[in-house]
Design a protein around this motif. Structure first.
Motif, PDB file in Angstrom:
ATOM      1  N   VAL A   2      43.430  30.209  47.044  1.00 61.34           N
ATOM      2  CA  VAL A   2      42.237  30.163  46.208  1.00 61.34           C
ATOM      3  C   VAL A   2      41.663  31.576  46.122  1.00 61.34           C
ATOM      4  CG1 VAL A   2      39.964  29.137  45.848  1.00 61.34           C
ATOM      5  CG2 VAL A   2      41.774  27.802  46.963  1.00 61.34           C
ATOM      6  N   ASP A   3      41.826  32.200  44.971  1.00 65.43           N
ATOM      7  CA  ASP A   3      41.384  33.554  44.648  1.00 65.43           C
ATOM      8  C   ASP A   3      42.258  34.627  45.309  1.00 65.43           C
ATOM      9  OD1 ASP A   3      39.437  32.820  42.851  1.00 65.43           O
ATOM     10  OD2 ASP A   3      37.832  32.826  44.327  1.00 65.43           O
ATOM     11  N   ALA A   4      42.430  35.717  44.561  1.00 69.55           N
ATOM     12  CA  ALA A   4      43.296  36.808  45.005  1.00 69.55           C
ATOM     13  C   ALA A   4      42.589  38.141  44.763  1.00 69.55           C
ATOM     14  CB  ALA A   4      44.622  36.771  44.242  1.00 69.55           C
ATOM     15  N   PRO A   5      41.586  38.451  45.586  1.00 65.85           N
ATOM     16  CA  PRO A   5      40.800  39.659  45.362  1.00 65.85           C
ATOM     17  C   PRO A   5      41.442  40.924  45.911  1.00 65.85           C
ATOM     18  CG  PRO A   5      39.898  38.417  47.191  1.00 65.85           C
ATOM     19  CD  PRO A   5      41.058  37.631  46.665  1.00 65.85           C
ATOM     20  N   CYS A  62      42.589  30.797  40.459  1.00 66.57           N
ATOM     21  CA  CYS A  62      41.450  31.697  40.276  1.00 66.57           C
ATOM     22  C   CYS A  62      40.210  30.865  39.953  1.00 66.57           C
ATOM     23  CB  CYS A  62      41.717  32.675  39.137  1.00 66.57           C
ATOM     24  SG  CYS A  62      43.251  33.631  39.334  1.00 66.57           S
ATOM     25  N   THR A  63      39.190  30.931  40.812  1.00 64.17           N
ATOM     26  CA  THR A  63      37.968  30.176  40.544  1.00 64.17           C
ATOM     27  C   THR A  63      37.242  30.721  39.325  1.00 64.17           C
ATOM     28  OG1 THR A  63      36.635  31.548  42.042  1.00 64.17           O
ATOM     29  CG2 THR A  63      37.670  29.557  42.960  1.00 64.17           C
ATOM     30  N   HIS A  64      37.436  31.991  39.023  1.00 60.26           N
ATOM     31  CA  HIS A  64      36.964  32.616  37.793  1.00 60.26           C
ATOM     32  C   HIS A  64      37.624  33.988  37.722  1.00 60.26           C
ATOM     33  CE1 HIS A  64      34.193  34.050  40.873  1.00 60.26           C
ATOM     34  NE2 HIS A  64      33.750  34.993  40.062  1.00 60.26           N
ATOM     35  N   ALA A  65      37.353  34.733  36.650  1.00 57.32           N
ATOM     36  CA  ALA A  65      38.162  35.932  36.413  1.00 57.32           C
ATOM     37  C   ALA A  65      37.408  37.241  36.561  1.00 57.32           C
ATOM     38  CB  ALA A  65      38.807  35.859  35.029  1.00 57.32           C
ATOM     39  N   HIS A  66      36.290  37.259  37.277  1.00 59.38           N
ATOM     40  CA  HIS A  66      35.718  38.556  37.623  1.00 59.38           C
ATOM     41  C   HIS A  66      36.758  39.337  38.427  1.00 59.38           C
ATOM     42  CE1 HIS A  66      31.331  36.981  37.149  1.00 59.38           C
ATOM     43  NE2 HIS A  66      31.760  37.568  36.043  1.00 59.38           N
ATOM     44  N   ALA A  93      45.958  39.090  41.799  1.00 62.96           N
ATOM     45  CA  ALA A  93      46.688  37.884  41.387  1.00 62.96           C
ATOM     46  C   ALA A  93      48.082  38.182  40.830  1.00 62.96           C
ATOM     47  CB  ALA A  93      45.859  37.082  40.381  1.00 62.96           C
ATOM     48  N   PRO A  94      48.249  39.135  39.897  1.00 59.27           N
ATOM     49  CA  PRO A  94      49.606  39.399  39.394  1.00 59.27           C
ATOM     50  C   PRO A  94      50.560  39.879  40.491  1.00 59.27           C
ATOM     51  CG  PRO A  94      47.988  40.264  37.856  1.00 59.27           C
ATOM     52  CD  PRO A  94      47.236  39.870  39.105  1.00 59.27           C
ATOM     53  N   ALA A  95      50.079  40.745  41.376  1.00 62.80           N
ATOM     54  CA  ALA A  95      50.941  41.235  42.462  1.00 62.80           C
ATOM     55  C   ALA A  95      51.322  40.106  43.404  1.00 62.80           C
ATOM     56  CB  ALA A  95      50.226  42.351  43.223  1.00 62.80           C
TER      57      ALA A  95
END
Length: 209
Positions: free
Chosen positions: A39-42, A62-66, A73-75
């Protein structure tokens, strides 16, 4: 083996509307010894990959796209072969960070994701961002709220593509009806419960006006 929730924190920069802020982000992993959902990839994929270990990654949600929730995420997808999933209404924000690289799949309200025999239901909760979602896992008694609901109130709505009345409606209509003992795992800061936050709805509304 039943699913469990794992947590790590990464640090980096949140950038929007020409401003930059140093932030700490929560990353949540749901799964068992064989497979896991992220859940999320910061910020940086490396610590997330270390936490994943050799397990199969079912999806990067992704909970949102900030940018501070999708930078890696792509990596992460490239390293694991997992799809990146995002609600389509957040593409405008996603494209600011990853122009030319679309998410691999779309999230929709009511969609059910499964990992390690555990179901997570997607709840579309716009307000902080137009495509913001929460993930509710009733079998685990947890909600992953992204930046929609924090300990102490709603997520920020002072920047582009956000709206305070919308986030309050999302929390009131979609989240506060969940069982009060539901543990809320947030995008930043400490976890809370639905029962701890529900009594304060009117205070948030008064504060937001």
């Amino acid at each position: 083996m039943s699913a469990r929730v794992e947590h790590l924190t990464t640090s980096g920069v949140f950038a929007l509307d020409g401003g930059e802020w140093q932030v700490d982000n929560n990353v949540w992993l749901v799964g068992d010894d064989e497979e896991v959902l992220v859940v999320d990839a910061p910020h940086d994929a490396a610590p997330v990959l270390e936490a994943v270990g050799g397990r199969r990654v079912v999806a990067v949600v992704c909970t949102h796209a900030h940018n501070d929730h999708v930078n890696a995420a792509p990596a992460l997808a490239e390293a694991t072969g997992a799809p990146v999933l995002l609600h389509p209404e957040d593409r405008v924000l996603w494209d600011m960070t990853h122009p030319g690289r679309a998410p691999d799949g779309e999230l929709s309200d009511g969609q059910v994701l499964t990992v390690a025999g555990t179901e997570l239901t997607v709840l579309h909760t716009p307000g902080h961002a137009p495509g913001a979602v929460c993930l509710y896992a009733p079998g685990l008694g947890v909600l992953f709220s992204g930046d929609t609901l924090f300990q102490g109130g709603p997520g920020a709505t002072g920047r582009s593509y956000s709206d305070f009345p919308t986030i309050v409606a999302s929390i009131r209509d979609r989240l506060l009806s969940l069982p009060p003992e539901t543990v809320v795992h947030t995008g930043h800061g400490d976890s809370t419960t639905i029962g701890a936050e529900a009594p304060h709805l009117q205070e948030w509304i008064d504060r937001g006006h």
